[in-house]
Design an enzyme around this catalytic site. Sequence first.
Site, mmCIF file in Angstrom:
data_model
loop_
_atom_site.group_PDB
_atom_site.id
_atom_site.type_symbol
_atom_site.label_atom_id
_atom_site.label_comp_id
_atom_site.label_asym_id
_atom_site.label_seq_id
_atom_site.Cartn_x
_atom_site.Cartn_y
_atom_site.Cartn_z
ATOM 1 C CB SER A 42 -0.951 0.003 1.203
ATOM 2 O OG SER A 42 -0.227 -0.113 2.413
ATOM 3 C CD GLU A 43 0.292 3.872 2.170
ATOM 4 O OE1 GLU A 43 -0.715 4.579 1.996
ATOM 5 O OE2 GLU A 43 0.268 2.787 2.756
ATOM 6 C CB THR A 44 7.322 2.009 -1.139
ATOM 7 O OG1 THR A 44 6.810 0.710 -1.473
ATOM 8 C CG2 THR A 44 8.839 1.930 -1.053
ATOM 9 C CD GLU A 81 -2.849 1.115 4.340
ATOM 10 O OE1 GLU A 81 -1.686 1.021 3.914
ATOM 11 O OE2 GLU A 81 -3.518 2.156 4.258
ATOM 12 C CG HIS A 128 1.874 1.062 7.162
ATOM 13 N ND1 HIS A 128 1.111 1.768 6.270
ATOM 14 C CD2 HIS A 128 2.479 0.082 6.443
ATOM 15 C CE1 HIS A 128 1.241 1.254 5.058
ATOM 16 N NE2 HIS A 128 2.073 0.220 5.143
#
Length: 289
Positions: free
Chosen positions: A46-48, A219, A75
Amino acid sequence: MHQINVYLVNAFTEQGKGGNPAGVVLQADGLKDEQKLAIAREVGFSETAFVSSASDADFAVSFFTPTAEVDFCGHATMAAFHVMFEQGVLTQGRYQQNTKAGRLGVTIEADGHIVMSQNLPLYLKRFDYAEISALIGLDKSILASTQLPLEVISTGLADIIVPVPEGYLDKLKVNDMALSNFSRQHNVIGLHAFELCDEGEVFTARCRNFAPLFGIPEESATGSASGALACYLTQYVYPCQSNHFTFEQGSAMGRTSRITASVESDEQGISKVFVGGYAQIIGQTRPVA
């Protein structure tokens, strides 16, 4: 073109399990935004987070979903600082990160527990029960029975905070296209739904988070939305000068996450917001950028 080392990290783990996966790239100074987006898309989480040097903070950190850059990600922040702690880049102590949401503090404790400060809450707008019920597949009378507001709150990212009665959280049926359009129209990231747990339970609330506009149907842990929820609960459910909460998220996805949040208040209102938890490195990958 060259290979980039990406750490794969579960953030907000519960006893070393579950959590929400994020990618982390250290020493990202030479990467352009289009390269970061391509890496985030290949990693597929979902995110980097991309960690670079900064002249007026310890680090600058940027965050990319598979579809776009976002101003902040809780996160992925935890994942980035956990990697730096585990790799010996950082030790126990307090640090500052520059993000597009502002300069935010991060504390690493001796056992690896990480606590991040967040922006003071912005209460941006409210919606009526009928507007939100159409997005999540619950009748408006069910939402109205909570007698609590449906409100957009931001401590770094704007989410719609949606209380549901106990027993209804797992019954949500989110319309991804409708929520994406609604999120775009109202300039929000997505929707953070919660149900309160009984007094005496380990968790204060169980939560689910949906951000399909940014390629995230659901998420399993959200640090920014947890900060917003802590402020919401302090404002409307547990008004007091100091509140400490523990949230469970991700069980509907089979990835239970544990998120702690605390709020400190003074006579003028909420003065400090903190979100914390643990993380674990689960691997590495080397996409080409």
